[in-house]
Design a protein around this motif. Sequence first.
Motif, short mmCIF file in Angstrom:
data_model
loop_
_atom_site.label_atom_id
_atom_site.label_comp_id
_atom_site.label_asym_id
_atom_site.label_seq_id
_atom_site.Cartn_x
_atom_site.Cartn_y
_atom_site.Cartn_z
N LEU A 1 -42.85 3.81 -32.03
CA LEU A 1 -43.98 4.56 -31.36
C LEU A 1 -43.64 5.65 -30.45
CD1 LEU A 1 -46.97 4.26 -30.70
CD2 LEU A 1 -46.63 2.58 -29.06
N ILE A 2 -42.43 5.53 -29.71
CA ILE A 2 -41.82 6.64 -28.88
C ILE A 2 -41.68 7.91 -29.53
CG2 ILE A 2 -40.05 7.28 -27.49
CD1 ILE A 2 -39.91 4.44 -26.04
N PHE A 3 -40.93 7.40 -30.52
CA PHE A 3 -40.55 8.71 -31.58
C PHE A 3 -41.80 9.29 -32.17
CE2 PHE A 3 -36.11 6.76 -32.22
CZ PHE A 3 -35.50 7.84 -31.25
N LYS A 4 -42.86 8.62 -32.52
CA LYS A 4 -44.23 9.04 -33.02
C LYS A 4 -44.78 10.02 -32.05
CE LYS A 4 -46.09 6.36 -36.45
NZ LYS A 4 -47.16 5.54 -37.13
N LYS A 5 -44.78 9.62 -30.82
CA LYS A 5 -45.26 10.42 -29.66
C LYS A 5 -44.72 11.59 -29.33
CE LYS A 5 -47.86 6.23 -27.62
NZ LYS A 5 -47.77 5.38 -26.25
N LEU B 1 -30.41 10.67 -14.41
CA LEU B 1 -30.55 11.13 -16.06
C LEU B 1 -31.87 12.03 -15.79
CD1 LEU B 1 -29.93 11.08 -18.88
CD2 LEU B 1 -31.34 9.30 -19.18
N ARG B 2 -33.04 11.65 -15.02
CA ARG B 2 -34.22 12.33 -15.01
C ARG B 2 -33.98 13.75 -14.37
NH1 ARG B 2 -35.64 10.66 -19.18
NH2 ARG B 2 -36.99 9.07 -19.79
N LYS B 3 -32.97 13.93 -13.74
CA LYS B 3 -32.79 15.14 -13.08
C LYS B 3 -32.44 16.27 -14.09
CE LYS B 3 -31.25 13.59 -8.62
NZ LYS B 3 -30.19 13.64 -7.43
N THR B 4 -32.05 15.80 -15.32
CA THR B 4 -31.28 16.68 -16.28
C THR B 4 -31.86 16.29 -17.68
OG1 THR B 4 -29.37 15.48 -16.56
CG2 THR B 4 -29.09 17.16 -15.05
N SER B 5 -32.58 15.47 -18.02
CA SER B 5 -33.07 15.27 -19.18
C SER B 5 -34.18 14.35 -19.32
CB SER B 5 -32.13 14.29 -19.90
OG SER B 5 -32.17 13.91 -21.15
N ASP B 6 -35.11 14.74 -20.30
CA ASP B 6 -36.29 13.96 -20.60
C ASP B 6 -36.13 12.90 -21.96
OD1 ASP B 6 -36.47 15.81 -22.52
OD2 ASP B 6 -38.34 16.18 -22.40
N VAL B 7 -34.80 12.56 -21.92
CA VAL B 7 -34.70 11.68 -23.21
C VAL B 7 -35.42 10.36 -23.13
CG1 VAL B 7 -32.47 10.86 -22.20
CG2 VAL B 7 -32.81 10.77 -24.65
N PRO B 8 -36.03 9.96 -24.09
CA PRO B 8 -36.74 8.81 -23.81
C PRO B 8 -36.00 7.54 -23.57
CG PRO B 8 -37.45 9.72 -26.14
CD PRO B 8 -36.10 10.42 -25.43
N VAL B 9 -36.62 6.67 -22.61
CA VAL B 9 -35.63 5.27 -21.89
C VAL B 9 -36.49 4.18 -22.24
CG1 VAL B 9 -34.59 4.45 -19.95
CG2 VAL B 9 -34.18 7.12 -20.62
N ILE B 10 -35.97 3.13 -22.89
CA ILE B 10 -36.50 1.99 -22.72
C ILE B 10 -35.68 1.04 -21.92
CG2 ILE B 10 -37.36 -0.26 -23.88
CD1 ILE B 10 -37.80 1.61 -26.47
N MET B 11 -36.08 0.44 -20.71
CA MET B 11 -35.37 -0.38 -20.01
C MET B 11 -35.48 -1.94 -20.12
SD MET B 11 -35.54 1.47 -16.16
CE MET B 11 -34.01 0.84 -15.85
N LEU B 12 -34.32 -2.66 -20.17
CA LEU B 12 -34.06 -3.93 -20.38
C LEU B 12 -33.94 -4.66 -19.10
CD1 LEU B 12 -32.05 -3.72 -23.86
CD2 LEU B 12 -34.76 -3.97 -23.53
N THR B 13 -34.55 -5.96 -18.94
CA THR B 13 -33.87 -6.71 -17.75
C THR B 13 -34.08 -8.05 -18.05
OG1 THR B 13 -34.38 -7.11 -15.41
CG2 THR B 13 -36.10 -6.63 -16.59
N ALA B 14 -33.29 -8.95 -17.47
CA ALA B 14 -33.54 -10.31 -17.43
C ALA B 14 -34.41 -10.84 -16.43
CB ALA B 14 -32.22 -11.12 -17.29
N ARG B 15 -34.86 -10.01 -15.68
CA ARG B 15 -35.93 -10.50 -14.51
C ARG B 15 -37.19 -9.82 -14.84
NH1 ARG B 15 -33.73 -9.00 -8.62
NH2 ARG B 15 -34.05 -6.97 -9.44
N ASP B 16 -38.20 -10.94 -14.75
CA ASP B 16 -39.58 -10.53 -14.95
C ASP B 16 -40.41 -10.31 -13.76
OD1 ASP B 16 -41.66 -9.98 -16.19
OD2 ASP B 16 -42.37 -12.38 -16.81
N GLU B 17 -39.78 -9.38 -13.13
CA GLU B 17 -40.40 -9.00 -11.57
C GLU B 17 -41.27 -7.83 -11.72
OE1 GLU B 17 -40.11 -10.75 -8.90
OE2 GLU B 17 -38.63 -12.29 -9.55
N VAL B 18 -42.51 -7.69 -11.21
CA VAL B 18 -43.45 -6.86 -11.20
C VAL B 18 -42.96 -5.46 -10.77
CG1 VAL B 18 -45.59 -5.81 -10.37
CG2 VAL B 18 -45.22 -8.33 -11.30
N MET B 19 -42.11 -5.64 -9.57
CA MET B 19 -41.67 -4.48 -8.93
C MET B 19 -40.68 -3.92 -9.58
SD MET B 19 -43.61 -3.94 -6.60
CE MET B 19 -42.74 -2.54 -5.82
N ASP B 20 -39.69 -4.34 -10.49
CA ASP B 20 -38.59 -4.04 -11.21
C ASP B 20 -39.49 -3.03 -12.29
OD1 ASP B 20 -36.75 -5.20 -9.77
OD2 ASP B 20 -36.11 -6.58 -11.40
N LYS B 21 -40.32 -3.43 -12.98
CA LYS B 21 -41.40 -2.73 -13.89
C LYS B 21 -41.73 -1.56 -13.28
CE LYS B 21 -41.96 -6.85 -16.36
NZ LYS B 21 -43.18 -8.15 -17.00
#
Length: 226
Positions: free
Chosen positions: A115-119, A68-88
Amino acid sequence: METTILIVEDEEKIARFLELELKHEGYQVLKAVSGREGLSIAESGQADLVVLDVMLPELNGFEVLRRLRKTSDVPVIMLTARDEVMDKVAGLDGGADDYMTKPFAIEELLARIRLIFKKRAGTVSKEENIFAFGALEMNLARHEVRYGSDVVELTPREFDLLKVLLENKNIVVSRDTLTEKVCGYDYLGETNVIDVYVRYLRSKLDDVYNVKIIQTVRGVGYCIRE
C-alpha cells in the motif's frame, strides 16, 4: 529494477524471518543490526523502504527516524514490542509512514508495504476507489456502501472498519490494528470496541442478506476472505 527494503532489527531470528519473507515476495533486502548502521544505509539512498525497529543498540528507532527525516523521505514502517500509544504517536509524528506492534502477521506487513508503494507511486486509480465482495460494493468517492441495489446505511466507524477489511481482503487484521485504523492511535476507550462494531456490521449485512462476510479468526482478529 528491483525494489530494495532495508531491515533495521537487532534480533537475529526476526531479521532473518523478515528477510526470507520479503525475498520470497521479490524484494531485494539489506539488513542492519544497529541504529547507527541502519541510519548510514538509509541515508545512502540504497533502500526504497525501511522496516525500522524501535529498540536498537547505539541509536534507537525514534532517533534514527528523526535524523533520517532531515535528509530523506524514504518510507518507514516502525516495529516495536511495546503496544504503547505514546510510542505510536511519537513514531507517526516523527515522520513514520506506518507502525506495527510485535508480534504481527507477516501478511499484514506485506500488505502495508504494498500500500505504501502504491501511494508513493501515485497508482491509486479511480477504479481502486471501489471495493467489492460478492454483491457488496463500497464506493469511496461517494462514501457509499451497497448490497446489490440496496444502499446500506453505516456510521463513520462502521464504514471505516469495513473499508480496512476490504482493503486487506484475504488477510487477517488484528483487533489492535483495526482499533488504530478505525478509532485512532490515541484511542483509550473500551478494548472490545472492534467486536462491537463487527456485530453492528453483521446486523446490517449478514443478518439482512443471509450472508457471512466478516469472518472471526479466534485470538487474532477479523478478515474478509474470497
